[in-house]
Design a protein around this motif. Sequence first.
Motif, PDB file in Angstrom:
ATOM      1  N   HIS A 110       0.867  -1.174   0.000  1.00  0.00           N
ATOM      2  CA  HIS A 110       0.000   0.000   0.000  1.00  0.00           C
ATOM      3  C   HIS A 110       0.907   1.229   0.000  1.00  0.00           C
ATOM      4  CE1 HIS A 110      -2.934   2.989   1.482  1.00  0.00           C
ATOM      5  NE2 HIS A 110      -3.846   2.177   0.987  1.00  0.00           N
ATOM      6  N   SER A 111       0.403   2.304  -0.579  1.00  0.00           N
ATOM      7  CA  SER A 111       1.242   3.489  -0.708  1.00  0.00           C
ATOM      8  C   SER A 111       1.667   4.041   0.655  1.00  0.00           C
ATOM      9  CB  SER A 111       0.502   4.584  -1.486  1.00  0.00           C
ATOM     10  OG  SER A 111      -0.720   4.912  -0.845  1.00  0.00           O
ATOM     11  N   PHE A 112       0.922   3.694   1.708  1.00  0.00           N
ATOM     12  CA  PHE A 112       1.257   4.201   3.034  1.00  0.00           C
ATOM     13  C   PHE A 112       1.796   3.102   3.958  1.00  0.00           C
ATOM     14  CE2 PHE A 112      -2.090   6.949   1.371  1.00  0.00           C
ATOM     15  CZ  PHE A 112      -1.452   8.176   1.444  1.00  0.00           C
ATOM     16  N   GLY A 113       2.092   1.943   3.413  1.00  0.00           N
ATOM     17  CA  GLY A 113       2.608   0.877   4.260  1.00  0.00           C
ATOM     18  C   GLY A 113       2.173  -0.476   3.753  1.00  0.00           C
ATOM     19  N   ILE A 114       2.024  -1.445   4.676  1.00  0.00           N
ATOM     20  CA  ILE A 114       1.632  -2.807   4.335  1.00  0.00           C
ATOM     21  C   ILE A 114       0.258  -3.104   4.924  1.00  0.00           C
ATOM     22  CG2 ILE A 114       2.175  -5.260   4.625  1.00  0.00           C
ATOM     23  CD1 ILE A 114       4.046  -3.895   2.745  1.00  0.00           C
ATOM     24  N   MET A 115      -0.651  -3.581   4.083  1.00  0.00           N
ATOM     25  CA  MET A 115      -1.973  -3.988   4.542  1.00  0.00           C
ATOM     26  C   MET A 115      -2.011  -5.515   4.544  1.00  0.00           C
ATOM     27  SD  MET A 115      -5.707  -3.135   2.925  1.00  0.00           S
ATOM     28  CE  MET A 115      -5.284  -3.905   1.359  1.00  0.00           C
ATOM     29  N   ARG A 116      -2.398  -6.129   5.656  1.00  0.00           N
ATOM     30  CA  ARG A 116      -2.422  -7.583   5.759  1.00  0.00           C
ATOM     31  C   ARG A 116      -3.863  -8.045   5.951  1.00  0.00           C
ATOM     32  NH1 ARG A 116       2.641  -9.685   6.268  1.00  0.00           N
ATOM     33  NH2 ARG A 116       4.300  -8.226   6.810  1.00  0.00           N
ATOM     34  N   PHE A 117      -4.196  -9.178   5.325  1.00  0.00           N
ATOM     35  CA  PHE A 117      -5.553  -9.692   5.432  1.00  0.00           C
ATOM     36  C   PHE A 117      -5.559 -11.186   5.124  1.00  0.00           C
ATOM     37  CE2 PHE A 117      -4.800  -7.721   1.318  1.00  0.00           C
ATOM     38  CZ  PHE A 117      -5.055  -8.756   0.433  1.00  0.00           C
ATOM     39  N   PHE A 118      -6.634 -11.873   5.548  1.00  0.00           N
ATOM     40  CA  PHE A 118      -6.829 -13.288   5.289  1.00  0.00           C
ATOM     41  C   PHE A 118      -7.831 -13.467   4.153  1.00  0.00           C
ATOM     42  CE2 PHE A 118      -5.517 -13.413   9.732  1.00  0.00           C
ATOM     43  CZ  PHE A 118      -4.619 -14.447   9.724  1.00  0.00           C
ATOM     44  N   ILE A 119      -7.614 -14.500   3.337  1.00  0.00           N
ATOM     45  CA  ILE A 119      -8.599 -14.873   2.327  1.00  0.00           C
ATOM     46  C   ILE A 119      -9.005 -16.320   2.565  1.00  0.00           C
ATOM     47  CG2 ILE A 119      -9.033 -15.289  -0.119  1.00  0.00           C
ATOM     48  CD1 ILE A 119      -7.286 -12.977  -0.805  1.00  0.00           C
ATOM     49  N   MET A 120     -10.291 -16.556   2.749  1.00  0.00           N
ATOM     50  CA  MET A 120     -10.819 -17.904   2.926  1.00  0.00           C
ATOM     51  C   MET A 120     -11.962 -18.099   1.935  1.00  0.00           C
ATOM     52  SD  MET A 120     -10.881 -18.144   7.110  1.00  0.00           S
ATOM     53  CE  MET A 120     -11.372 -19.869   7.086  1.00  0.00           C
ATOM     54  N   GLN A 121     -11.765 -18.995   0.983  1.00  0.00           N
ATOM     55  CA  GLN A 121     -12.750 -19.265  -0.061  1.00  0.00           C
ATOM     56  C   GLN A 121     -13.213 -17.985  -0.746  1.00  0.00           C
ATOM     57  OE1 GLN A 121     -15.905 -21.612   1.697  1.00  0.00           O
ATOM     58  NE2 GLN A 121     -14.813 -23.508   1.258  1.00  0.00           N
ATOM     59  N   GLY A 122     -12.279 -17.058  -0.914  1.00  0.00           N
ATOM     60  CA  GLY A 122     -12.590 -15.828  -1.612  1.00  0.00           C
ATOM     61  C   GLY A 122     -13.076 -14.715  -0.700  1.00  0.00           C
ATOM     62  N   TRP A 123     -13.473 -15.040   0.510  1.00  0.00           N
ATOM     63  CA  TRP A 123     -13.894 -14.010   1.454  1.00  0.00           C
ATOM     64  C   TRP A 123     -12.644 -13.416   2.114  1.00  0.00           C
ATOM     65  CZ3 TRP A 123     -19.065 -14.606   4.443  1.00  0.00           C
ATOM     66  CH2 TRP A 123     -20.076 -15.008   3.562  1.00  0.00           C
ATOM     67  N   THR A 124     -12.601 -12.088   2.202  1.00  0.00           N
ATOM     68  CA  THR A 124     -11.434 -11.393   2.711  1.00  0.00           C
ATOM     69  C   THR A 124     -11.731 -10.811   4.089  1.00  0.00           C
ATOM     70  OG1 THR A 124     -10.822 -10.802   0.434  1.00  0.00           O
ATOM     71  CG2 THR A 124      -9.731  -9.605   2.222  1.00  0.00           C
ATOM     72  N   TYR A 125     -10.861 -11.132   5.051  1.00  0.00           N
ATOM     73  CA  TYR A 125     -11.024 -10.673   6.429  1.00  0.00           C
ATOM     74  C   TYR A 125      -9.818  -9.840   6.844  1.00  0.00           C
ATOM     75  CZ  TYR A 125     -14.574 -14.339   6.832  1.00  0.00           C
ATOM     76  OH  TYR A 125     -15.678 -15.129   6.651  1.00  0.00           O
ATOM     77  N   GLY A 126     -10.058  -8.808   7.616  1.00  0.00           N
ATOM     78  CA  GLY A 126      -8.976  -8.061   8.231  1.00  0.00           C
ATOM     79  C   GLY A 126      -8.412  -8.843   9.401  1.00  0.00           C
TER      80      GLY A 126
END
Length: 275
Positions: A12-28
């Motif tokens: 990300h332009s302001f840092g790193i964004m981390r998230f989980f993907i489970m069966q296409g659903w994205t969670y913070g």
Amino acid sequence: MATASLLLAAAHSFGIMRFFIMQGWTYGLGGSLLRAPRITGLQKFDPKEFGLLPIKVVTWGPFVVVNVSASPDEADSQNLETEWLGNCSQLLSGNGVDSSLSYICRREYTLECNWKVFCDNYLDGGYHVPYAHKNLASGLDLDSYSTQIFERVSIQRCGGSSAENDRLGSTALYAFVYPNFMINRYGPWMDTNLVLPLGPRKCKVVFDYFLDGSLKDDEAFIDKSLKDSEQVQMEDIILCEGVQRGLESPAYKYEDMHLLLRKPCTISIACFITA
């Protein structure tokens, strides 16, 4: 959604964004649902109601403890000491259980016996040690063996009998945390044992070994120590599997030998199991 999850890191332009993907659903990382594809037009779908459930996770010394039945708002180390270890947490800390040690390795053993047979063997107050573990017994002062019972933990302690035994040191402590976890602290070593039932007459015991950081590069010492530990485990396997065969024998008749032998640790776990 009980499938493998993938953790992605997106620049990300302001840092790193981390998230989980489970069966296409994205969670913070906080568990909130950020994106769910192909649900446009689905009535009464509120992403706030489909977040991941929070769980209670706390640390104590080298351990990370998870409790899925408690409120995450209650998660703190003080509650953990009371709930998991009761009044013995200070005793364990004073004997180096929560010290910073280096992880060495994991070993696993499969035994042809019920998991409670292994626990019973562990909890017998050193009764079998001079007969089943000659080499181990030579490094212990068995006359100093003591047992203390706490709310959910039993602690056995024994002094070392030889200053030349660098593996065992001057004191050995064996803590059983109900129902199936053991913490062993001796000399520069600590190992943990997790007993997993695999059936009515089979179990797996998982050993994790930790060592004082000053010795983590001493390969000769580590190799010899692990060989000595392996010998003890092999002797225990023979003993436990023999007990299992005896329990299944038509000649076996139940007697409350724990009371006769005054084995308080085994009596304590028996009370938990039958409660």
